[in-house]
Design a protein around this motif. Sequence first.
Motif, PDB file in Angstrom:
ATOM      1  N   LEU A 166      -5.337  23.922  30.103  1.00  0.00           N
ATOM      2  CA  LEU A 166      -5.283  24.225  28.676  1.00  0.00           C
ATOM      3  C   LEU A 166      -4.517  23.121  27.942  1.00  0.00           C
ATOM      4  O   LEU A 166      -3.628  22.489  28.508  1.00  0.00           O
ATOM      5  CB  LEU A 166      -4.598  25.572  28.437  1.00  0.00           C
ATOM      6  CG  LEU A 166      -5.259  26.797  29.081  1.00  0.00           C
ATOM      7  CD1 LEU A 166      -4.440  28.054  28.798  1.00  0.00           C
ATOM      8  CD2 LEU A 166      -6.684  26.971  28.578  1.00  0.00           C
ATOM      9  N   ILE A 218      -9.877  29.342  27.087  1.00  0.00           N
ATOM     10  CA  ILE A 218      -9.991  30.216  28.265  1.00  0.00           C
ATOM     11  C   ILE A 218     -11.424  30.709  28.422  1.00  0.00           C
ATOM     12  O   ILE A 218     -11.970  30.752  29.537  1.00  0.00           O
ATOM     13  CB  ILE A 218      -9.017  31.396  28.151  1.00  0.00           C
ATOM     14  CG1 ILE A 218      -7.577  30.910  28.264  1.00  0.00           C
ATOM     15  CG2 ILE A 218      -9.299  32.440  29.237  1.00  0.00           C
ATOM     16  CD1 ILE A 218      -6.541  31.987  28.059  1.00  0.00           C
ATOM     17  N   VAL A 257      -5.710  28.383  35.656  1.00  0.00           N
ATOM     18  CA  VAL A 257      -6.360  28.052  34.380  1.00  0.00           C
ATOM     19  C   VAL A 257      -5.402  27.405  33.388  1.00  0.00           C
ATOM     20  O   VAL A 257      -5.782  26.427  32.711  1.00  0.00           O
ATOM     21  CB  VAL A 257      -7.026  29.306  33.780  1.00  0.00           C
ATOM     22  CG1 VAL A 257      -7.519  29.029  32.362  1.00  0.00           C
ATOM     23  CG2 VAL A 257      -8.190  29.758  34.655  1.00  0.00           C
ATOM     24  N   PRO A 258      -4.148  27.883  33.242  1.00  0.00           N
ATOM     25  CA  PRO A 258      -3.247  27.267  32.258  1.00  0.00           C
ATOM     26  C   PRO A 258      -3.040  25.770  32.446  1.00  0.00           C
ATOM     27  O   PRO A 258      -2.703  25.065  31.491  1.00  0.00           O
ATOM     28  CB  PRO A 258      -1.933  28.039  32.461  1.00  0.00           C
ATOM     29  CG  PRO A 258      -2.369  29.372  32.952  1.00  0.00           C
ATOM     30  CD  PRO A 258      -3.541  29.087  33.849  1.00  0.00           C
ATOM     31  N   THR A 290     -12.340  37.072  32.481  1.00  0.00           N
ATOM     32  CA  THR A 290     -12.220  36.001  31.499  1.00  0.00           C
ATOM     33  C   THR A 290     -11.894  36.549  30.114  1.00  0.00           C
ATOM     34  O   THR A 290     -11.006  36.041  29.417  1.00  0.00           O
ATOM     35  CB  THR A 290     -13.528  35.189  31.435  1.00  0.00           C
ATOM     36  OG1 THR A 290     -13.816  34.638  32.725  1.00  0.00           O
ATOM     37  CG2 THR A 290     -13.416  34.057  30.420  1.00  0.00           C
ATOM     38  N   SER A 323      -7.326  30.955  23.337  1.00  0.00           N
ATOM     39  CA  SER A 323      -8.289  31.981  23.750  1.00  0.00           C
ATOM     40  C   SER A 323      -9.688  31.394  23.882  1.00  0.00           C
ATOM     41  O   SER A 323     -10.432  31.735  24.814  1.00  0.00           O
ATOM     42  CB  SER A 323      -8.290  33.134  22.745  1.00  0.00           C
ATOM     43  OG  SER A 323      -8.617  32.661  21.448  1.00  0.00           O
ATOM     44  N   TYR A 327      -6.230  33.201  36.986  1.00  0.00           N
ATOM     45  CA  TYR A 327      -6.118  33.007  35.539  1.00  0.00           C
ATOM     46  C   TYR A 327      -4.662  32.833  35.102  1.00  0.00           C
ATOM     47  O   TYR A 327      -4.386  32.204  34.075  1.00  0.00           O
ATOM     48  CB  TYR A 327      -6.755  34.180  34.794  1.00  0.00           C
ATOM     49  CG  TYR A 327      -8.255  34.034  34.668  1.00  0.00           C
ATOM     50  CD1 TYR A 327      -8.798  33.229  33.680  1.00  0.00           C
ATOM     51  CD2 TYR A 327      -9.118  34.681  35.542  1.00  0.00           C
ATOM     52  CE1 TYR A 327     -10.165  33.074  33.561  1.00  0.00           C
ATOM     53  CE2 TYR A 327     -10.477  34.536  35.435  1.00  0.00           C
ATOM     54  CZ  TYR A 327     -11.003  33.726  34.445  1.00  0.00           C
ATOM     55  OH  TYR A 327     -12.357  33.560  34.339  1.00  0.00           O
ATOM     56  N   ALA A 386      -8.349  37.834  30.054  1.00  0.00           N
ATOM     57  CA  ALA A 386      -7.396  36.726  30.011  1.00  0.00           C
ATOM     58  C   ALA A 386      -7.322  36.141  28.609  1.00  0.00           C
ATOM     59  O   ALA A 386      -6.246  35.808  28.111  1.00  0.00           O
ATOM     60  CB  ALA A 386      -7.793  35.655  31.022  1.00  0.00           C
ATOM     61  N   ALA A 387      -8.493  35.992  27.971  1.00  0.00           N
ATOM     62  CA  ALA A 387      -8.530  35.442  26.616  1.00  0.00           C
ATOM     63  C   ALA A 387      -7.821  36.357  25.627  1.00  0.00           C
ATOM     64  O   ALA A 387      -7.235  35.887  24.641  1.00  0.00           O
ATOM     65  CB  ALA A 387      -9.973  35.212  26.174  1.00  0.00           C
TER      66      ALA A 387
END
Length: 205
Positions: free
Chosen positions: A135, A146, A131-132, A50, A143, A127, A53-54
């Motif tokens: 968002l 995420i 995840v996107p 995580t 960030s 991710y 990714a952020a």
Amino acid sequence: MVLGFALACVILNVVPGPGMMFIVAHGISGGRRSGVMAAAGMASGTVVHTVLAALGLSALLRAAPFALDAVRIAGAVFLLYLAVNALRSARATAAQPNQVGARKSLRRTYLSAILTNLANPKVVLFYLAFVPQFLTPHGWAVSTQILVLGAVLIAIGLVMDGVVGLMSGTFSALLLQRPAFERWLKRISGVIFGGLALRLLTDHH
């Protein structure tokens, strides 16, 4: 956004995957504490994913696909190492570990779970691709979003994986009341680790 993501995380965690099988293997071979510690290690590995990714490192991996293959192969080698250890342990004479040895075993389980999670390219792909979708360009920085979504994933995964660890450990404890089952439980865990390694080696996303 968060509620929809949480529901998706529950569904994803219900479907058996490499992480769940890793936890089951440790619960079977090491009991309830080992199963729960494996779940904690998986959650800790997801924390690292995580944060990376952020920080935008997932985008770098997307630009260099070969890095995912390197991670996949490293993870398979590590799982094969665990499989060999489990099968060797099945042959060894069963002995009651002392308290220090038990603590070392739990630490080893925790670290092994972290490494297994970090070496799983599916988490990176999660991710990158999943995840996107949750968002939004408005409100918090990407960030921060995420990190929030990652925290939701970690919390849900820890609870559900912890239950799996407890259940597999309880099953193991019941069978270990009959000493003849101990070697078979370790063999089963070795086969699971080996199967996970082969899955990583043959899975090309």
